[in-house]
Design an enzyme around this catalytic site. Sequence first.
Site, PDB file in Angstrom:
ATOM      1  N   ASP A  95     -51.887  20.048  43.528  1.00  0.00           N
ATOM      2  CA  ASP A  95     -52.470  21.093  44.381  1.00  0.00           C
ATOM      3  C   ASP A  95     -53.959  20.819  44.604  1.00  0.00           C
ATOM      4  O   ASP A  95     -54.407  19.669  44.488  1.00  0.00           O
ATOM      5  CB  ASP A  95     -52.236  22.477  43.755  1.00  0.00           C
ATOM      6  N   HIS A 106     -56.143  27.738  46.582  1.00  0.00           N
ATOM      7  CA  HIS A 106     -54.692  27.561  46.562  1.00  0.00           C
ATOM      8  C   HIS A 106     -54.189  27.086  45.195  1.00  0.00           C
ATOM      9  O   HIS A 106     -53.200  27.608  44.659  1.00  0.00           O
ATOM     10  CB  HIS A 106     -54.299  26.564  47.645  1.00  0.00           C
ATOM     11  N   SER A 138     -45.405  28.420  49.773  1.00  0.00           N
ATOM     12  CA  SER A 138     -46.299  27.822  48.771  1.00  0.00           C
ATOM     13  C   SER A 138     -46.209  28.544  47.438  1.00  0.00           C
ATOM     14  O   SER A 138     -46.365  27.929  46.377  1.00  0.00           O
ATOM     15  CB  SER A 138     -47.749  27.886  49.257  1.00  0.00           C
TER      16      SER A 138
END
Length: 957
Positions: free
Chosen positions: A678, A713, A873
């Site tokens: 990520d 994220h 996600s």
Amino acid sequence: MAAILASGGGCDLVDLVLATSKSILQIAKVLSGRQAEREVKKLLRHFIVHCMLVFDQVQRIRIIMVPKNDLLLRALGLFESLIALDGTSNRPYARQQRLNEHWDSIRTQNADAKFAFASHCLALDQASALHALDESFNVWEEDVMAKYPDDGLDWSLDDYSPPKERRPEPSYAVHSAARSMFKALARSTSCECCTKHDARLCLRTYRTLEVYQDHDNETNDFEMLLSSHYDWQETHIHTIRKRIVRFIVDNETQPSPPPKKPLGYKPMPVKKLCDQLRKMEQMASKRLEFKVENGRLLKLRSEKSKFRIDKRKAPMSLQQFIRGSPRSLTEKTKRILAVLLSYTVLHLHDTPWLQPSWDSSNIFFFQTLSSNIPLRPFIQTQLTVQDLNDQGQDEQKPQSNANSVEFLERDPDDLDPDDLDPDDIFTDPDDIEHPFPTLVTLSIVLMELYLAAPFDILAKNRELYFPDNVDSRTRSLDVASVFNEYKREIPQNSRFHYALEKCLDPRTWEDDGGRKLDDQALSVRIYEEVVRPLEDELCDAFDFIKIEELDATAETLDFRSWGQAIYQHEEDSSSRGTPVSLTEGTFSSQRRDWAKVNDSVSSYLPSPNFESGPYSATGSEYVAAKFYDDEKPSESHSRLEKEDYMQWRLKHQAVLRKFIDPFLKQPLENPVKIAVLDSGVDDTHFSLDTGQIKLKRNWTTAKKKDVTDNVGHGTFTASLLIDYAPDSELFIAKIAEGIPSPPEVVSQAIRTAVDEWKVDIISMSFGYPTNQMEGYEQLERAILYAYSRGVLLFAAASNSGANLDRAYPARDPHVICVHSTDSNGNRSKFSPTPLARESNLATIGEAIESAWPVKLCNTETNSRCVQWKSGTSFATPILVGIAAFLLQYTRIHLPDIAHMLKRQEKMKNVLLKISDKTQQSITRDGYSYIALNLFADNLLGKSKVFIDETIGELLKR
């Protein structure tokens, strides 16, 4: 209460319980990560959940909590008994005060300092007392839900009054300025062209007053579109007025005006408006500039157009959106429109701009030349002198004798027929006429917005039928009857509900003598009882929106695209890739703030620069590589969505408490290892300070040890894995800085995770739209290599809905593709279409709460540093967490065959078995929905013997 506030350092009891719940939650997480004693660790996890629930429940009902609320005092008492710090101070709840003060200063320090403080501030030495406290929290939570259920039916509106904030009142002079402007425009339409002159006035809060060229005057600037030959012309009108005394809050001061700036020319009086409109037909890039002064319309020099509408496209009314595209009405756009429309009534009531019969069909939105529809509403009316004449006659009409104070105060039973004046007018007591019909209409539109359905359909669905030509005397009663039918769907504790009730209550709009309010009193009352509550509702839901900037903010949102920010690329090559607003002059100062809060921005930003490292991702073939987190901003998720997710997560944690916690040994003999590919991680965040992160590496720069998350994220994803796999070990692979790296970079991270880190699972919440790109063969070989080594790979399906199929690598047969659902297993609208003859695995991916990097948060308004997100996600790490649970379960309870679950096909079979509720179950929306809970229909709700036999049979097939 004043004494309590004084001794409590200015902190009221509601704020105290919220602060304490956050402090203990963070402290318990710190302790849980390093706690060796199994029983204490389990209790700490329970207290983490209790703190989350206390915080959310108190936050949910805080507006109706009085200082001596029993539930509030009980929560404070429970927290006080859990804290071991000395509380000898005379302050009430001194232990909590001291804990919060110390933790605020310590929580930003290193992990060892935090653990040193945390290890002695909670009373964890008496197991029996802790168990009793755990049960007391359970009882408290049950009592809260019993007294204040989710639908709010038992909540009393009598306890609610709009909260007092430091927000100043708006200018009430806009009302008279709008009336004067209409008069000036209407007088300029007295021509012989036999053309209908229409106007569409832009609806705004008009909170920003501008100082005009004259030092002694201020101006209300009105933006509108004028038409004479069905060709709309952008127009900007200044209305000059003398300065007036405004309400000042605390030490607020009026801004000093700039020095005089002479025009350099003499404004021209406008006699025929249509002449000016004809001249502008050949000047598409210009807008008309007028000034209203002393009742006259004066033409100023035209300026560059600021709002280029596409005249080939018909405007869309609000009613069309509600009827044909209700999904455009997100929580954010609903609340913004509610505020703007309430200001419309505040500023335009009893003016020709707002007829009593107005409704959502009179509110229009225009498409721009860039194919966006900004959230910039206009109201349409016809410019006629007759309207002014009629209004003037109405204003001069004397009141009838029946409305006199003396008459109204007499008891009807005491009236003698001979005493009645034949000129007196009597009204049937059943004909209760609302004094201001425009407010009744506002209540209709507010209901349509909130429920995302037209009023006639709402009435029909409750079998209520009204005649087409409804008498104004009964209209408010009809609307109130519809509102009563839908009260269950509009929480009674909400300010939306409060504003609706006030709109429909005729007594709100009368003085103590029963007479309708005059203009000035009415304006103040509308703001206090309708506008301000709706402002508060908006600001509470979206703390980054400022009412003083709402006009400019709303114009940057695309109504048709669920309220996403409007951007386009400048054609100047020197700034290519830089987002700019389509509504010039309204967004430049806010661009940076919006980039932080609007998820859609990431897909428009230029490619990140990886030149400092060995790899470059600037090639055009990688522009579409992305994370799948852009469904909607954090602030757009409703309270009910958030509560549904919290309940979903609690059910998952109950499974862990039953099957994992009692059987764990310290240290773990064989923990599940997960690699997270990520954007890095903020491991200073308290939610990630659990000791689970074992190794970190950066593939985007030469600084291999720096995995700082600059976009959020990766932190969000890693925190979810800690929530759903609390006994796993995490290995952080930073492969993104804004957007994912090229495939060959990802392939190297996968090989490291397999060979060096020896992970069991790899989580990938990103994808590429195609495998026809340079380097993808390397990624395919790495995936096949991991698959051959018994490593489970999970990847996000994508957020393209039916527009695109699954992304890569989720489409790879050696990867488990993860789709998204809501909390009830319904397919998310952004999740791709399921494939035939495939196992389309899905889990919750909507309204997900998780950690957000501290440096990207405003800790004053978001002290927990969390966000709410939707997208495949985030369904991906949740399903990875479920897979990790299954691996841990088999290693504990079925150790002889546990290794078999690392085969992809075996893991899929067990997950599919969990999705089946009965032998007759079929997929929902084509998806196999995976959720862990202890319900009887869930595999984990069965007896342990049945669970072990079922999993054993699936693994041995």
